[in-house]
Scaffold this motif. Structure first.
Motif, PDB file in Angstrom:
ATOM      1  N   THR A  77       0.824  -1.191   0.000  1.00 29.04           N
ATOM      2  CA  THR A  77       0.000   0.000   0.000  1.00 29.04           C
ATOM      3  C   THR A  77       0.865   1.251   0.000  1.00 29.04           C
ATOM      4  O   THR A  77       2.027   1.218   0.418  1.00 29.04           O
ATOM      5  N   PRO A  79       2.425   4.613   1.238  1.00 32.18           N
ATOM      6  CA  PRO A  79       2.803   4.977   2.607  1.00 32.18           C
ATOM      7  C   PRO A  79       1.785   5.859   3.336  1.00 32.18           C
ATOM      8  O   PRO A  79       1.711   5.829   4.567  1.00 32.18           O
ATOM      9  N   LYS A  80       0.969   6.606   2.599  1.00 33.46           N
ATOM     10  CA  LYS A  80      -0.034   7.475   3.236  1.00 33.46           C
ATOM     11  C   LYS A  80      -1.356   6.766   3.518  1.00 33.46           C
ATOM     12  O   LYS A  80      -2.241   7.330   4.163  1.00 33.46           O
ATOM     13  N   ASN A  81      -1.521   5.539   3.038  1.00 37.99           N
ATOM     14  CA  ASN A  81      -2.785   4.825   3.219  1.00 37.99           C
ATOM     15  C   ASN A  81      -2.825   4.180   4.609  1.00 37.99           C
ATOM     16  O   ASN A  81      -2.613   2.982   4.773  1.00 37.99           O
ATOM     17  N   GLN A  82      -3.117   4.990   5.600  1.00 28.86           N
ATOM     18  CA  GLN A  82      -3.166   4.523   6.985  1.00 28.86           C
ATOM     19  C   GLN A  82      -4.248   3.464   7.200  1.00 28.86           C
ATOM     20  O   GLN A  82      -4.082   2.554   8.002  1.00 28.86           O
ATOM     21  N   ARG A  83      -5.353   3.587   6.493  1.00 27.29           N
ATOM     22  CA  ARG A  83      -6.464   2.649   6.673  1.00 27.29           C
ATOM     23  C   ARG A  83      -6.040   1.221   6.312  1.00 27.29           C
ATOM     24  O   ARG A  83      -6.248   0.292   7.076  1.00 27.29           O
ATOM     25  N   GLN A  85      -2.983   0.078   6.063  1.00 28.15           N
ATOM     26  CA  GLN A  85      -1.915  -0.337   6.976  1.00 28.15           C
ATOM     27  C   GLN A  85      -2.512  -0.852   8.289  1.00 28.15           C
ATOM     28  O   GLN A  85      -2.055  -1.855   8.836  1.00 28.15           O
ATOM     29  N   HIS A  86      -3.548  -0.184   8.780  1.00 31.64           N
ATOM     30  CA  HIS A  86      -4.224  -0.625  10.001  1.00 31.64           C
ATOM     31  C   HIS A  86      -4.867  -1.995   9.803  1.00 31.64           C
ATOM     32  O   HIS A  86      -4.771  -2.877  10.664  1.00 31.64           O
ATOM     33  N   ASP A  89      -2.203  -4.707   9.763  1.00 39.46           N
ATOM     34  CA  ASP A  89      -1.777  -5.000  11.140  1.00 39.46           C
ATOM     35  C   ASP A  89      -2.840  -5.807  11.886  1.00 39.46           C
ATOM     36  O   ASP A  89      -2.530  -6.783  12.567  1.00 39.46           O
ATOM     37  N   TYR A  95       4.976  -6.128   8.517  1.00 39.24           N
ATOM     38  CA  TYR A  95       5.649  -5.194   7.626  1.00 39.24           C
ATOM     39  C   TYR A  95       6.980  -5.808   7.223  1.00 39.24           C
ATOM     40  O   TYR A  95       7.738  -6.277   8.071  1.00 39.24           O
ATOM     41  N   LYS A 111       4.594   0.356   0.884  1.00 40.96           N
ATOM     42  CA  LYS A 111       4.920  -0.453   2.054  1.00 40.96           C
ATOM     43  C   LYS A 111       4.441  -1.873   1.768  1.00 40.96           C
ATOM     44  O   LYS A 111       3.303  -2.071   1.331  1.00 40.96           O
TER      45      LYS A 111
END
Length: 118
Positions: A77, A79-83, A85-86, A89, A95, A111
């Motif tokens: 994804t 690097p700015k796609n926090q959703r 990445q969450h 996790d 990662y 990432k």
């Protein structure tokens, strides 16, 4: 993902090898073989956003992946796609480093995550 007979979400499952995953920087893949499946193009319709359907979609995707006999899953994804990445996790993806996609229309850095299924 279908909700009330409408498409609420979608994703693509692509069996390896994926040329974008050949090179990884600042880390390494745990599974170095080409025996993996990648999740790409995850999207939930704006009509259904806020309903936590990503959890349902990912649970279904992982069930399909296991049914197909894969034990290793990759996802990447921006690097700015926090959703996303969450979500990675939350579902136990680790990662693994940075990959670069071959697409001249977008920023190439991503990432990269990997999951090993039971």
């Amino acid at each position: 993902l279908i909700v009330d007979e409408e498409v609420a979400g979608m994703a693509s499952l692509i069996e390896g090898p994926d040329k974008n995953y050949q090179r990884i920087d600042s880390g390494e893949w745990k599974n170095k073989s080409d025996d993996y499946i990648a999740i790409h193009r995850v999207a939930i319709s704006s009509k259904y956003q806020g309903m936590h359907l990503n959890d349902t979609l990912f649970a279904c995707l992982l069930t399909v992946i296991e049914t197909k006999g894969f034990k290793h899953v990759r996802i990447d994804t921006h690097p700015k796609n926090q959703r996303l990445q969450h979500i990675a996790d939350k579902f136990g993806f680790e990662y693994r480093g940075i990959i670069y996609i071959e697409d001249e229309t977008v920023e190439p850095e991503r990432k990269a995550y990997e999951l090993e299924l039971g």
